[in-house]
Scaffold this active site. Structure first.
Site, PDB file in Angstrom:
ATOM      1  N   GLY A 155       0.636  -1.296  -0.256  1.00 14.34           N
ATOM      2  CA  GLY A 155      -0.031  -0.206  -0.189  1.00 14.34           C
ATOM      3  C   GLY A 155       0.378   1.372   0.003  1.00 14.34           C
ATOM      4  O   GLY A 155       0.450   2.345   0.476  1.00 14.34           O
ATOM      5  N   CYS A 156       2.034   1.087  -0.302  1.00 19.45           N
ATOM      6  CA  CYS A 156       3.394   2.304  -0.207  1.00 19.45           C
ATOM      7  C   CYS A 156       2.787   2.480  -1.504  1.00 19.45           C
ATOM      8  O   CYS A 156       2.647   2.624  -2.620  1.00 19.45           O
ATOM      9  CB  CYS A 156       4.823   1.746   0.019  1.00 19.45           C
ATOM     10  SG  CYS A 156       5.602   3.425   0.512  1.00 19.45           S
ATOM     11  N   GLY A 157       3.418   4.137  -0.698  1.00 15.99           N
ATOM     12  CA  GLY A 157       3.518   4.773  -2.473  1.00 15.99           C
ATOM     13  C   GLY A 157       4.973   4.527  -3.804  1.00 15.99           C
ATOM     14  O   GLY A 157       4.606   4.509  -4.392  1.00 15.99           O
ATOM     15  N   ALA A 161       5.023   1.746  -4.007  1.00 19.58           N
ATOM     16  CA  ALA A 161       5.564   0.214  -4.085  1.00 19.58           C
ATOM     17  C   ALA A 161       4.941  -0.074  -5.529  1.00 19.58           C
ATOM     18  O   ALA A 161       5.359  -1.232  -6.072  1.00 19.58           O
ATOM     19  CB  ALA A 161       3.814   0.035  -3.996  1.00 19.58           C
TER      20      ALA A 161
END
Length: 168
Positions: free
Chosen positions: A44-46, A48
């Site tokens: 869910g990280c930017g 990713a």
């Protein structure tokens, strides 16, 4: 090398136990003799989209003795709320990843996974031993020597030439 809490002797990176995606204990023994890029990941990280670049590196160099090893981590802004199995499935479906993924880890604090404890100690720098964010990358030589830490914002593409040089 990490100190074994049981015996007080130094351990190689290949002896440290880690969890598989399914929750079983294993070691990195199967990766002995390979150049490794170990990454704490979060679907869910930017950052990713780096999964695509990591996969590209893996596919380009895996036949030359290189592997990317992903370790999901939920310590940074709750960006990996999925189980390890769900994270693996998400990455395979969203980013077409095929590189090995492992069980969820903690990379900072009192419950730090022993692998990341060793990786951090061997590459402590400007920010000390802490892992700053998701997608911190650690490069490990074929003999198990921990060579370098890359910042989360360092893209897989920026590491490519260094990997190619170490494999040649």
């Amino acid at each position: 090398m990490a100190l074994s809490k049981k015996e007080g002797k130094r351990m190689s990176i290949y002896e440290i136990e880690v969890l598989t995606v399914s929750g079983d204990l294993t070691t990195l023994e199967d990766y002995k003799g390979q150049l490794l890029l170990i990454v704490n990941t979060a679907s869910g990280c930017g950052l990713a989209p780096q999964f695509e670049g990591l996969e590209k590196l893996y596919l380009e160099f895996k036949d030359q003795g290189f592997a990317v090893l992903g370790f999901p981590c939920n310590q940074f802004a709750g960006q990996e709320p999925l189980t390890a199995e769900q994270a693996l499935s998400h990455c395979q479906l969203t980013y077409n990843t095929t590189f090995p993924m492992f069980g969820k880890v903690k990379v900072n604090g009192p419950e730090t996974n022993p692998l990341f404890d060793l990786l951090k100690k061997e590459t402590a720098g400007l920010f000390g031993e802490k892992v700053k964010w998701n997608f911190t990358k650690f490069l490990v030589a074929k003999d198990g020597t921990i060579l370098k830490r890359f910042a989360p914002t360092t893209t897989p593409e920026q590491i490519r030439d260094e990997i190619a040089s170490l494999l040649s």
